[in-house]
Design a protein around this motif. Sequence first.
Motif, PDB file in Angstrom:
ATOM      1  N   GLU A  62       1.068  -1.035   0.040  1.00  0.00           N
ATOM      2  CA  GLU A  62       0.034  -0.088   0.136  1.00  0.00           C
ATOM      3  C   GLU A  62       1.041   1.115  -0.122  1.00  0.00           C
ATOM      4  O   GLU A  62       2.116   1.148   0.531  1.00  0.00           O
ATOM      5  CB  GLU A  62      -0.918   0.009   1.269  1.00  0.00           C
ATOM      6  N   PRO A  63       0.513   2.533  -0.402  1.00  0.00           N
ATOM      7  CA  PRO A  63       1.200   3.533  -0.537  1.00  0.00           C
ATOM      8  C   PRO A  63       1.437   4.092   0.953  1.00  0.00           C
ATOM      9  O   PRO A  63       0.633   3.594   2.007  1.00  0.00           O
ATOM     10  CB  PRO A  63       0.394   4.334  -1.216  1.00  0.00           C
ATOM     11  N   PRO A  64       2.710   4.775   1.353  1.00  0.00           N
ATOM     12  CA  PRO A  64       3.039   5.222   2.783  1.00  0.00           C
ATOM     13  C   PRO A  64       1.730   6.009   3.149  1.00  0.00           C
ATOM     14  O   PRO A  64       1.010   6.722   2.380  1.00  0.00           O
ATOM     15  CB  PRO A  64       4.010   6.169   2.507  1.00  0.00           C
ATOM     16  N   LYS A  65       1.679   5.893   4.449  1.00  0.00           N
ATOM     17  CA  LYS A  65       0.596   6.716   5.176  1.00  0.00           C
ATOM     18  C   LYS A  65       0.839   8.062   5.221  1.00  0.00           C
ATOM     19  O   LYS A  65       1.960   8.551   4.984  1.00  0.00           O
ATOM     20  CB  LYS A  65       0.339   6.038   6.647  1.00  0.00           C
ATOM     21  N   GLY A  66       0.019   8.971   5.097  1.00  0.00           N
ATOM     22  CA  GLY A  66       0.146  10.499   4.938  1.00  0.00           C
ATOM     23  C   GLY A  66      -0.002  10.857   3.636  1.00  0.00           C
ATOM     24  O   GLY A  66      -0.309  10.327   2.956  1.00  0.00           O
ATOM     25  N   LYS A  67       0.961  11.682   3.371  1.00  0.00           N
ATOM     26  CA  LYS A  67       1.110  12.460   2.307  1.00  0.00           C
ATOM     27  C   LYS A  67       1.838  11.372   1.288  1.00  0.00           C
ATOM     28  O   LYS A  67       3.087  11.191   1.452  1.00  0.00           O
ATOM     29  CB  LYS A  67       1.891  13.716   2.268  1.00  0.00           C
ATOM     30  N   VAL A  68       1.383  11.113   0.240  1.00  0.00           N
ATOM     31  CA  VAL A  68       2.042  10.120  -0.909  1.00  0.00           C
ATOM     32  C   VAL A  68       3.152  10.913  -1.657  1.00  0.00           C
ATOM     33  O   VAL A  68       2.732  11.715  -2.272  1.00  0.00           O
ATOM     34  CB  VAL A  68       0.895   9.502  -1.703  1.00  0.00           C
ATOM     35  N   PRO A  69       4.432  10.252  -1.866  1.00  0.00           N
ATOM     36  CA  PRO A  69       5.323  11.121  -2.413  1.00  0.00           C
ATOM     37  C   PRO A  69       4.809  11.064  -3.942  1.00  0.00           C
ATOM     38  O   PRO A  69       4.019  10.313  -4.461  1.00  0.00           O
ATOM     39  CB  PRO A  69       6.498  10.309  -2.303  1.00  0.00           C
ATOM     40  N   GLU A  70       5.269  12.283  -4.515  1.00  0.00           N
ATOM     41  CA  GLU A  70       4.745  12.523  -6.060  1.00  0.00           C
ATOM     42  C   GLU A  70       5.269  11.249  -6.892  1.00  0.00           C
ATOM     43  O   GLU A  70       4.756  11.027  -7.736  1.00  0.00           O
ATOM     44  CB  GLU A  70       5.417  13.633  -6.767  1.00  0.00           C
ATOM     45  N   ASP A  71       6.398  10.733  -6.773  1.00  0.00           N
ATOM     46  CA  ASP A  71       7.287   9.739  -7.523  1.00  0.00           C
ATOM     47  C   ASP A  71       6.787   8.131  -7.292  1.00  0.00           C
ATOM     48  O   ASP A  71       7.370   7.251  -7.618  1.00  0.00           O
ATOM     49  CB  ASP A  71       8.761   9.921  -7.469  1.00  0.00           C
ATOM     50  N   TRP A  72       5.867   8.329  -6.224  1.00  0.00           N
ATOM     51  CA  TRP A  72       5.347   6.941  -5.683  1.00  0.00           C
ATOM     52  C   TRP A  72       4.658   6.207  -6.616  1.00  0.00           C
ATOM     53  O   TRP A  72       3.659   6.739  -7.347  1.00  0.00           O
ATOM     54  CB  TRP A  72       4.556   6.852  -4.263  1.00  0.00           C
ATOM     55  N   GLU A  73       4.850   4.764  -6.911  1.00  0.00           N
ATOM     56  CA  GLU A  73       4.184   4.217  -7.805  1.00  0.00           C
ATOM     57  C   GLU A  73       4.052   2.716  -7.588  1.00  0.00           C
ATOM     58  O   GLU A  73       5.157   2.349  -6.977  1.00  0.00           O
ATOM     59  CB  GLU A  73       4.538   4.350  -9.316  1.00  0.00           C
ATOM     60  N   PRO A  74       3.132   2.065  -7.354  1.00  0.00           N
ATOM     61  CA  PRO A  74       2.760   0.562  -7.162  1.00  0.00           C
ATOM     62  C   PRO A  74       3.794  -0.420  -7.801  1.00  0.00           C
ATOM     63  O   PRO A  74       3.853  -0.013  -8.972  1.00  0.00           O
ATOM     64  CB  PRO A  74       1.307   0.355  -7.156  1.00  0.00           C
ATOM     65  N   ARG A  75       4.530  -1.008  -7.191  1.00  0.00           N
ATOM     66  CA  ARG A  75       5.446  -1.930  -7.805  1.00  0.00           C
ATOM     67  C   ARG A  75       5.393  -3.444  -7.179  1.00  0.00           C
ATOM     68  O   ARG A  75       5.200  -3.562  -5.829  1.00  0.00           O
ATOM     69  CB  ARG A  75       7.181  -1.517  -7.640  1.00  0.00           C
ATOM     70  N   GLU A  76       5.379  -4.404  -7.918  1.00  0.00           N
ATOM     71  CA  GLU A  76       5.329  -5.886  -7.454  1.00  0.00           C
ATOM     72  C   GLU A  76       6.681  -6.252  -6.698  1.00  0.00           C
ATOM     73  O   GLU A  76       7.938  -6.004  -7.494  1.00  0.00           O
ATOM     74  CB  GLU A  76       4.802  -6.612  -8.326  1.00  0.00           C
ATOM     75  N   GLN A  77       6.705  -6.620  -5.540  1.00  0.00           N
ATOM     76  CA  GLN A  77       7.889  -6.931  -4.944  1.00  0.00           C
ATOM     77  C   GLN A  77       7.968  -8.264  -4.149  1.00  0.00           C
ATOM     78  O   GLN A  77       6.708  -8.836  -4.017  1.00  0.00           O
ATOM     79  CB  GLN A  77       8.521  -5.948  -4.045  1.00  0.00           C
ATOM     80  N   MET A  78       9.059  -8.725  -3.913  1.00  0.00           N
ATOM     81  CA  MET A  78       9.000 -10.084  -2.895  1.00  0.00           C
ATOM     82  C   MET A  78       9.040  -9.338  -1.498  1.00  0.00           C
ATOM     83  O   MET A  78       9.757  -8.291  -1.073  1.00  0.00           O
ATOM     84  CB  MET A  78      10.322 -10.709  -2.925  1.00  0.00           C
ATOM     85  N   LEU A  79       7.924  -9.799  -0.727  1.00  0.00           N
ATOM     86  CA  LEU A  79       7.617  -9.438   0.549  1.00  0.00           C
ATOM     87  C   LEU A  79       7.497 -10.567   1.482  1.00  0.00           C
ATOM     88  O   LEU A  79       7.296 -11.833   1.268  1.00  0.00           O
ATOM     89  CB  LEU A  79       6.291  -8.671   0.588  1.00  0.00           C
ATOM     90  N   PHE A  80       8.089 -10.024   2.664  1.00  0.00           N
ATOM     91  CA  PHE A  80       7.751 -10.869   3.918  1.00  0.00           C
ATOM     92  C   PHE A  80       6.801 -10.772   4.599  1.00  0.00           C
ATOM     93  O   PHE A  80       6.286  -9.531   4.958  1.00  0.00           O
ATOM     94  CB  PHE A  80       9.106 -10.575   4.869  1.00  0.00           C
TER      95      PHE A  80
END
Length: 580
Positions: A290-308
């Motif tokens: 999910e995007p960071p809580k609060g103000k989302v950075p302008e350059d943020w975009e969803p990316r598929e990653q390996m997660l724990f």
Amino acid sequence: MNLFADMRAVVISALDQMVADGALPEGLDFANVAVEPPRDAAHGDMATNAAMVLAKPAKLKPRDIADALASKLMDDARVALADVAGPGFLNLRLETGVWAGVVQAALEQGSGFGRSDMGAGRKVNVEYVSANPTGPLHVGHTRGAVFGDALASLLDYAGYDVTREYYINDGGAQVDVLARSVYLRYLEAHGQEVAFEDGTYPGDYLVAVGEALKDKVGDAYVDTGEQVWLEEVRDFSTDAMMDLIRADLAALGVEMDVFYSEKSLYGTGQIEAAIADLKGKDLIYRGTLEPPKGKVPEDWEPREQMLFRSTAHGDDVDRPIQKSDGAWTYFAPDIAYHYDKISRGFDELIDVFGADHGGYVKRMKAAVSALSDGRVPVDIKLTQLVRLFKDCAPFKMSKRAGTFVTLRDVVDLVGSDVTRFVMLTRKQDAPLDFDFTKVLEQSKDNPVFYVQYAHARVCSVLRKAQAEGWDMSDAALAQVDVSGNTHEAELKLAAKLAEWPRLVEIAARTNEPHRIAFYLYELAGELHALWNRGNELPELRFMQDTAEASAPKIALARATAIVISAGLGILGVAPAEEMR
């Protein structure tokens, strides 16, 4: 000898007898029954919460349990009075002869008085300092170093098998920046003018490293690209910085058992093995955060990653361990490092981090829980900032490192002993004000001086007794009858000595070495109080007219010095034999 543990055993035995007599129901859990110093010393020598914690499960009134328990406890020869107060608090006053046994035990056991087998040899890894190898340690690292080292000593004193460990963060981009900074100093050593840009480190401490590099390779790297020199200069610079860090730690009296390199995790399959372990437990998946809580950075975009799947072990969100481009995140080697610790057979892990790692706690606890299947606990201690003062005003020292005050700056100004003790006069997660004027004052307001002065006073008494030709060795004093030390000030000092073994176990159980510093200040206060009463009442003075009259007084003083010395030893502070 742990008098509080002994008296708790007496209470438990009395409760067992009450069960046998039918005064209490069977099946009660006595685990939370405690015997401790009362909040108000006027109420007695010890207090037990037995009636309060057993009332509800026993379905009885606390006062009724306390009355019956008081009657049982009065059968013990050490109990002078068992007094029920309020709704069911039970205060105990002990026979004065009990305190004589405490003094004798301290003299007989020496530095072993207060040592505990509570740890039962469990293997504990204490990781602390772990600063990036890019420069000398700064004042913030100093607090973590002192806290971690004192904690390790405390756990060893309490019967744990302790390993002191430093994690060298030599696998990240900051080490490349170090190499570029050293290269600039190398060029400078060849007479070139250089500019420290792009975040390179301008500290003078790199001048000698640049010159050493010149001595090693001559002009081989002059006017060449990074592809020629970066890797070798990085290794050379890291080794030089670690030599500097080891010297800084030595100046503070800190010696590590293990220096573990982050770089050793890369290209060796260790990171992959740790991730495979989590994958086998269905804790690794590909997903989009999910995007960071609060103000989302302008350059943020969803990316598929390996997660724990760290939420399965108490974390707030799942954590990325591999970036979309296939590179490991900074969290992946940390997982592998703790996987290695678990593989080395440690029963408990303790990590000491700076306050800026607060967001790191839950994810690391989740990782250790997952890797060890919940078997190995990890306690992460955060050390807060140190604010420097002089004469109660903010103090800005000369920053030889370029941007910060170093550990060596502080130690050179006030000494290792003062630095260590002061760093432990607050709990590690509370901000600490370090006033260079106050820490060198000779007054009660300076805890370092106050405790050291108490030990030095006892040493002074022993020197005077020796000058008289009296045998006041520990072996001789242990044979002395000290039951005649019955003045209130003498009994209060002996009672404070009795708290030492209990205090050690509490401090070790909670991983809080600052408790040792607090206790030593209180113990010193009781000795100073007795000394001052001797100025008014000659019969309380440690030095009397004869060896026979002096021996019981000196025995009490020497027992106090033994405990002060042991406590200072845990803190890494040398006890003073005389004040200068």
